[in-house]
Motif scaffolding. Structure first.
Motif, PDB file in Angstrom:
ATOM      1  N   ARG A 166       0.971  -1.353   0.107  1.00 11.67           N
ATOM      2  CA  ARG A 166       0.214  -0.442  -0.191  1.00 11.67           C
ATOM      3  C   ARG A 166       1.146   1.651   0.487  1.00 11.67           C
ATOM      4  N   MET A 167       1.866   1.127   0.711  1.00 10.72           N
ATOM      5  CA  MET A 167       2.575   3.115   0.817  1.00 10.72           C
ATOM      6  C   MET A 167       3.442   2.554  -0.367  1.00 10.72           C
ATOM      7  N   ALA A 168       3.680   1.916  -1.354  1.00 11.03           N
ATOM      8  CA  ALA A 168       4.004   1.317  -2.632  1.00 11.03           C
ATOM      9  C   ALA A 168       3.720   2.418  -3.807  1.00 11.03           C
ATOM     10  N   LEU A 169       2.606   3.017  -3.218  1.00 11.87           N
ATOM     11  CA  LEU A 169       1.581   3.487  -4.262  1.00 11.87           C
ATOM     12  C   LEU A 169       1.434   5.183  -3.815  1.00 11.87           C
ATOM     13  N   GLU A 170       2.326   5.064  -2.563  1.00 15.06           N
ATOM     14  CA  GLU A 170       2.532   6.375  -1.854  1.00 15.06           C
ATOM     15  C   GLU A 170       3.189   7.295  -3.165  1.00 15.06           C
ATOM     16  N   PRO A 171       4.166   7.284  -3.030  1.00 16.96           N
ATOM     17  CA  PRO A 171       5.024   7.723  -4.171  1.00 16.96           C
ATOM     18  C   PRO A 171       3.991   8.484  -5.703  1.00 16.96           C
ATOM     19  N   ASP A 172       3.784   7.678  -6.232  1.00 15.46           N
ATOM     20  CA  ASP A 172       3.484   7.819  -7.641  1.00 15.46           C
ATOM     21  C   ASP A 172       1.974   9.066  -7.112  1.00 15.46           C
ATOM     22  N   ARG A 173       1.107   8.780  -6.329  1.00 20.29           N
ATOM     23  CA  ARG A 173      -0.001   9.416  -5.417  1.00 20.29           C
ATOM     24  C   ARG A 173       0.917  11.169  -5.461  1.00 20.29           C
ATOM     25  N   LEU A 174       2.218  11.157  -4.643  1.00 17.23           N
ATOM     26  CA  LEU A 174       2.019  12.521  -3.907  1.00 17.23           C
ATOM     27  C   LEU A 174       2.441  13.255  -5.101  1.00 17.23           C
ATOM     28  N   SER A 175       3.442  12.661  -6.880  1.00 16.78           N
ATOM     29  CA  SER A 175       4.159  12.959  -7.428  1.00 16.78           C
ATOM     30  C   SER A 175       2.991  13.639  -8.545  1.00 16.78           C
ATOM     31  N   ALA A 176       1.642  13.056  -8.251  1.00 18.77           N
ATOM     32  CA  ALA A 176       0.773  13.468  -8.947  1.00 18.77           C
ATOM     33  C   ALA A 176      -0.049  14.742  -8.647  1.00 18.77           C
ATOM     34  N   HIS A 177       0.349  14.680  -7.726  1.00 20.01           N
ATOM     35  CA  HIS A 177      -0.635  15.659  -6.062  1.00 20.01           C
ATOM     36  C   HIS A 177       0.220  17.148  -6.719  1.00 20.01           C
ATOM     37  N   ILE A 178       1.760  16.404  -6.672  1.00 23.62           N
ATOM     38  CA  ILE A 178       2.552  17.796  -6.682  1.00 23.62           C
ATOM     39  C   ILE A 178       2.354  18.528  -7.960  1.00 23.62           C
ATOM     40  N   GLU A 179       2.085  17.684  -8.862  1.00 24.77           N
ATOM     41  CA  GLU A 179       1.909  17.837 -10.199  1.00 24.77           C
ATOM     42  C   GLU A 179       0.917  18.729 -10.599  1.00 24.77           C
ATOM     43  N   GLU A 180       0.185  18.731 -10.136  1.00 26.03           N
ATOM     44  CA  GLU A 180      -1.185  19.533  -9.732  1.00 26.03           C
ATOM     45  C   GLU A 180      -0.975  21.025  -9.413  1.00 26.03           C
ATOM     46  N   LEU A 181      -0.425  20.570  -8.208  1.00 21.39           N
ATOM     47  CA  LEU A 181      -0.146  22.144  -7.211  1.00 21.39           C
ATOM     48  C   LEU A 181       0.519  22.810  -8.160  1.00 21.39           C
ATOM     49  N   LEU A 182       1.542  22.394  -9.293  1.00 16.41           N
ATOM     50  CA  LEU A 182       1.809  23.514  -9.904  1.00 16.41           C
ATOM     51  C   LEU A 182       1.824  24.065 -11.301  1.00 16.41           C
ATOM     52  N   ASN A 183       0.918  23.262 -11.448  1.00 13.77           N
ATOM     53  CA  ASN A 183      -0.239  23.636 -12.432  1.00 13.77           C
ATOM     54  C   ASN A 183      -0.847  24.618 -12.288  1.00 13.77           C
ATOM     55  N   THR A 184      -1.958  24.820 -10.541  1.00 17.19           N
ATOM     56  CA  THR A 184      -2.293  25.811  -9.897  1.00 17.19           C
ATOM     57  C   THR A 184      -2.192  26.774 -10.325  1.00 17.19           C
ATOM     58  N   ARG A 185      -0.845  26.641  -9.404  1.00 14.95           N
ATOM     59  CA  ARG A 185       0.461  27.397  -9.195  1.00 14.95           C
ATOM     60  C   ARG A 185       0.599  28.942 -10.077  1.00 14.95           C
ATOM     61  N   ASP A 186       0.818  28.167 -11.472  1.00 16.01           N
ATOM     62  CA  ASP A 186       0.923  28.807 -12.390  1.00 16.01           C
ATOM     63  C   ASP A 186      -0.488  28.574 -13.109  1.00 16.01           C
ATOM     64  N   ALA A 187      -1.656  28.569 -13.209  1.00 16.08           N
ATOM     65  CA  ALA A 187      -2.841  29.468 -13.575  1.00 16.08           C
ATOM     66  C   ALA A 187      -2.962  30.452 -12.888  1.00 16.08           C
ATOM     67  N   LEU A 188      -2.324  30.399 -11.582  1.00 16.45           N
ATOM     68  CA  LEU A 188      -2.517  31.503 -10.367  1.00 16.45           C
ATOM     69  C   LEU A 188      -1.818  32.510 -11.133  1.00 16.45           C
ATOM     70  N   ASP A 189      -0.055  32.328 -11.893  1.00 16.22           N
ATOM     71  CA  ASP A 189       0.133  33.686 -11.633  1.00 16.22           C
ATOM     72  C   ASP A 189       0.077  34.341 -13.245  1.00 16.22           C
ATOM     73  N   GLY A 190      -1.234  33.368 -14.323  1.00 20.06           N
ATOM     74  CA  GLY A 190      -1.796  33.378 -15.517  1.00 20.06           C
ATOM     75  C   GLY A 190      -2.432  34.642 -15.057  1.00 20.06           C
ATOM     76  N   LEU A 191      -3.050  34.586 -13.749  1.00 16.29           N
ATOM     77  CA  LEU A 191      -3.979  35.869 -13.546  1.00 16.29           C
ATOM     78  C   LEU A 191      -3.509  36.373 -13.210  1.00 16.29           C
ATOM     79  N   MET A 192      -2.308  36.840 -12.731  1.00 15.13           N
ATOM     80  CA  MET A 192      -2.007  37.692 -11.663  1.00 15.13           C
ATOM     81  C   MET A 192      -1.119  38.661 -12.846  1.00 15.13           C
ATOM     82  N   ALA A 193      -0.193  38.116 -14.232  1.00 14.93           N
ATOM     83  CA  ALA A 193       0.278  38.543 -14.471  1.00 14.93           C
ATOM     84  C   ALA A 193      -0.312  40.114 -15.310  1.00 14.93           C
ATOM     85  N   PRO A 194       0.578  41.188 -15.661  1.00 14.25           N
ATOM     86  CA  PRO A 194       0.156  41.790 -16.270  1.00 14.25           C
ATOM     87  C   PRO A 194      -0.770  42.205 -17.514  1.00 14.25           C
ATOM     88  N   PRO A 195      -1.620  43.016 -17.911  1.00 18.05           N
ATOM     89  CA  PRO A 195      -2.401  42.377 -18.960  1.00 18.05           C
ATOM     90  C   PRO A 195      -1.694  42.608 -20.267  1.00 18.05           C
TER      91      PRO A 195
END
Length: 88
Positions: free
Chosen positions: A38-67
Motif C-alpha cells: 500500500r505504501m509503495a503506491l504513495e510516491p506516485d500519488r504524491l508526485s501526481a498531486h505535486i504536478e497538480e499543485l504546480l499547474n494550479t500555481r502556474d494558472a494563478l501566476d497567469g492570472l496575476m500577470a500584467p495585461p
C-alpha cells in the motif's frame, strides 16, 4: 501516536493510515506485506498531486500577470513563482 504522526508527515491520508493499522495492531508477515504494498503506491500519488499543485500555481501566476504579458511557468516546486514575463 508518534507512529501515526510520522505517517501524516510522510503525506499519507487518514484513509491510507487506516489501511495500514493492521500492520501495527496485529503484526504478521501478511499484514506487513500488505502495508508495504500500500505504501509503495504513495510516491506516485504524491508526485501526481505535486504536478497538480504546480499547474494550479502556474494558472494563478497567469492570472496575476500584467495585461499583455504572460507568466513563464515554473518547472519545480522550489523555483521562483514567476521566472519572467513574455509578450503575449
Amino acid at each position: 501516536m508518534e507512529f501515526i504522526q510520522r505517517l501524516y508527515t510522510a503525506g499519507l491520508s487518514s484513509r491510507t493510515i487506516l489501511e495500514l493499522m493492521p500492520c501495527r495492531d496485529a503484526p504478521s508477515d501478511e499484514n506487513s506485506d500488505a502495508a508495504l504494498e500500500r505504501m509503495a503506491l504513495e510516491p506516485d500519488r504524491l508526485s501526481a498531486h505535486i504536478e497538480e499543485l504546480l499547474n494550479t500555481r502556474d494558472a494563478l501566476d497567469g492570472l496575476m500577470a500584467p495585461p499583455g504579458r504572460t507568466a513563464t511557468p515554473t518547472a519545480t516546486p522550489a523555483g521562483p513563482r514567476l521566472r519572467g514575463l513574455e509578450e503575449a
